[in-house]
Design an enzyme around this catalytic site. Structure first.
Site, short mmCIF file in Angstrom:
data_model
loop_
_atom_site.label_atom_id
_atom_site.label_comp_id
_atom_site.label_asym_id
_atom_site.label_seq_id
_atom_site.Cartn_x
_atom_site.Cartn_y
_atom_site.Cartn_z
CE1 TYR A 190 -5.45 -12.13 -9.80
CE2 TYR A 190 -6.95 -12.62 -11.61
CZ TYR A 190 -5.68 -12.63 -11.07
OH TYR A 190 -4.63 -13.13 -11.80
CB SER B 47 -5.43 -11.89 -15.36
OG SER B 47 -6.54 -12.76 -15.32
P1 NAD Z 1 2.13 -17.69 -7.69
O1 NAD Z 1 1.36 -17.59 -6.42
O2 NAD Z 1 2.72 -19.01 -8.07
O3 NAD Z 1 3.29 -16.61 -7.69
C1 NAD Z 1 3.07 -15.31 -7.21
C2 NAD Z 1 4.36 -14.81 -6.60
O4 NAD Z 1 4.11 -13.46 -6.14
C3 NAD Z 1 4.80 -15.64 -5.40
O5 NAD Z 1 6.17 -15.93 -5.48
C4 NAD Z 1 4.46 -14.74 -4.22
O6 NAD Z 1 5.30 -14.95 -3.10
C5 NAD Z 1 4.65 -13.37 -4.84
N1 NAD Z 1 3.94 -12.32 -4.10
C6 NAD Z 1 2.67 -12.36 -3.59
N2 NAD Z 1 2.40 -11.21 -2.96
C7 NAD Z 1 3.50 -10.43 -3.07
C8 NAD Z 1 3.83 -9.13 -2.62
N3 NAD Z 1 2.96 -8.40 -1.91
N4 NAD Z 1 5.03 -8.63 -2.93
C9 NAD Z 1 5.94 -9.37 -3.64
N5 NAD Z 1 5.69 -10.61 -4.08
C10 NAD Z 1 4.48 -11.14 -3.80
O7 NAD Z 1 1.16 -17.17 -8.82
P2 NAD Z 1 1.29 -17.08 -10.41
O8 NAD Z 1 0.18 -17.83 -10.99
O9 NAD Z 1 2.66 -17.33 -10.85
O10 NAD Z 1 0.93 -15.53 -10.59
C11 NAD Z 1 1.84 -14.59 -11.12
C12 NAD Z 1 1.05 -13.48 -11.78
O11 NAD Z 1 0.30 -14.04 -12.85
C13 NAD Z 1 0.06 -12.80 -10.85
O12 NAD Z 1 0.05 -11.41 -11.14
C14 NAD Z 1 -1.27 -13.42 -11.26
O13 NAD Z 1 -2.34 -12.57 -10.98
C15 NAD Z 1 -1.04 -13.62 -12.74
N6 NAD Z 1 -1.91 -14.60 -13.39
C16 NAD Z 1 -1.88 -15.91 -13.02
C17 NAD Z 1 -2.71 -16.81 -13.68
C18 NAD Z 1 -2.74 -18.28 -13.35
O14 NAD Z 1 -3.63 -18.99 -13.82
N7 NAD Z 1 -1.80 -18.78 -12.57
C19 NAD Z 1 -3.56 -16.35 -14.69
C20 NAD Z 1 -3.56 -15.02 -15.02
C21 NAD Z 1 -2.72 -14.14 -14.37
#
Ligand code: NAD
Length: 263
Positions: free
Chosen positions: A164, A151
Site C-alpha cells: 500500500y 497517505s
Molecule cells: P473506504 O473504504 O471507506 O472508501 C473507499 C472507497 O473507494 C469506497 O467507496 C470503495 O467502494 C471505493 N473503491 C474501492 N476500489 C475502487 C475502485 N477500483 N474503483 C472505484 N472505487 C473504488 O476508505 P477511505 O478510508 O475513505 O479511503 C479513501 C482514500 O483515503 C483511499 O485512497 C485511502 O487509501 C486513503 N486513506 C485512508 C486512510 C484511513 O485511515 N482511512 C488513511 C490514509 C489514506
C-alpha cells in the site's frame, strides 16, 4: 474559531471512491459549497457504519446536481467515461482521485497479484484520473485542479503496509510530476495525506479509532499526537487546495494526520 467557506457554485467536481469514508465526506462538502458532484465508485451503497443513503442522494438533498457513476478506477476506459459524462455538466473543474484499497499484509507475504491490484486501483487510478481530467481541462482552456488522496504511508513506514505504501509514495511523486508539466496549462495538482481516519478501509481499526476520539487521553495512542480523525475532518484541506485561495499552491501534499508523521 472560524471556518473557511469556499464556494464552488457552477463547478463540476468528480470524486472517485465517494460512496464511503473520506470520499463521501469530501463529495458532500463540495455539495455544501454548491458544486455539481459526480461520484465515481465501484459500488453505490455506503459501507460506513450508520450510513445508508447513497452519497449522490444526500448531495441532491443539499440542492445540487449529483450523480453516481459506476466506475472501476483501475480501468482508464471507465475513468474516461466519467470525464465524458462530466462534459455534459460543462467539464471537470475539480478532479479528486480518492478511491483506494488497502489490505494489511507482512512484507514477506505480499504476492505479485496483490501488489499489482493495489497499484492498479490506487496508483493507476490516480495517475490516469489526473491525466484524463487534465486533458479535458486543457482542451477547454479554462484550467482546473486535481487533488489526489495520498497517505502518511507515503513517507512513514508502517508494519504490514509495504505494498500500500508504495502506491501512496507513487501518488506523492505523481502529484509533483504532473504539477510540473501541467502548470503551464493552468492546471494545479496537489494531494492530501490523511493519517488514521475511522473508515471501513481500515478493517477493525475503525473501532479503535472511534475509541481514540477527542475525549480520550492522548497517551492512549502515544504514536499519534492528536488522535484518529473522523472523515468529516478531511474535506477542509481538499476544498482549500481546490479553491482559488490555493492559486499559488501546486505539487504539494498536505499532511492531515493529527501529527502522525512527526513521530
Ligand atoms: P473506504 O473504504 O471507506 O472508501 C473507499 C472507497 O473507494 C469506497 O467507496 C470503495 O467502494 C471505493 N473503491 C474501492 N476500489 C475502487 C475502485 N477500483 N474503483 C472505484 N472505487 C473504488 O476508505 P477511505 O478510508 O475513505 O479511503 C479513501 C482514500 O483515503 C483511499 O485512497 C485511502 O487509501 C486513503 N486513506 C485512508 C486512510 C484511513 O485511515 N482511512 C488513511 C490514509 C489514506
Amino acid at each position: 474559531m472560524g471556518h473557511l467557506s469556499p464556494t464552488f457554485e457552477g463547478d463540476t467536481v468528480v470524486v472517485t471512491g465517494a460512496s464511503s469514508g473520506i470520499g463521501r465526506a469530501v463529495a458532500l462538502a463540495f455539495a455544501d459549497a454548491g458544486a455539481t458532484v459526480l461520484n465515481a465508485d465501484v459500488r453505490e451503497e455506503p459501507k460506513d457504519v450508520d450510513a445508508d443513503v447513497p452519497t449522490h442522494e444526500l448531495a441532491r438533498e443539499r440542492g445540487v446536481t449529483a450523480e453516481f457513476l459506476e466506475c472501476d478506477v483501475s480501468d482508464p476506459a471507465e475513468l474516461e467515461a466519467v470525464v465524458e459524462r462530466a462534459r455534459e455538466y460543462g467539464g471537470v473543474d475539480v478532479m479528486v482521485n480518492n478511491a483506494g484499497i488497502h489490505v494489511s499484509k507482512r512484507f514477506r507475504d505480499v504476492r505479485p497479484e496483490e501488489l499489482r491490484r493495489v497499484h492498479e486501483v490506487n496508483t493507476y487510478g490516480a495517475f490516469f484520473g489526473t491525466q484524463l481530467a487534465a486533458e479535458e481541462m486543457i482542451s477547454r482552456g479554462e484550467g482546473g485542479v486535481v487533488v489526489n488522496t495520498a497517505s502518511t504511508t507515503m513517507g512513514v513506514a508502517e508494519w504490514e503496509h509495504s505494498h500500500y505504501a508504495t502506491t501512496k509514495g507513487a501518488i506523492r511523486m505523481l502529484t509533483r510530476s504532473a504539477a510540473l508539466e501541467l502548470a503551464r496549462h493552468d492546471v494545479r495538482v496537489n494531494a492530501v495525506a490523511p493519517g488514521p481516519v475511522a473508515t471501513e478501509i481500515t478493517e477493525g481499526w475503525s473501532e479503535r479509532a472511534r475509541e481514540v476520539g477527542p475525549e480520550s487521553d492522548a497517551t492512549d495512542q502515544p504514536t499519534l499526537p492528536l488522535r484518529a480523525a473522523t472523515p468529516d475532518e478531511l474535506p477542509g484541506a481538499y476544498l482549500f487546495l481546490a479553491s482559488d485561495d490555493a492559486s499559488f499552491v501546486t505539487g504539494e501534499t498536505v499532511w492531515v494526520d493529527g501529527g502522525d508523521h512527526v513521530c
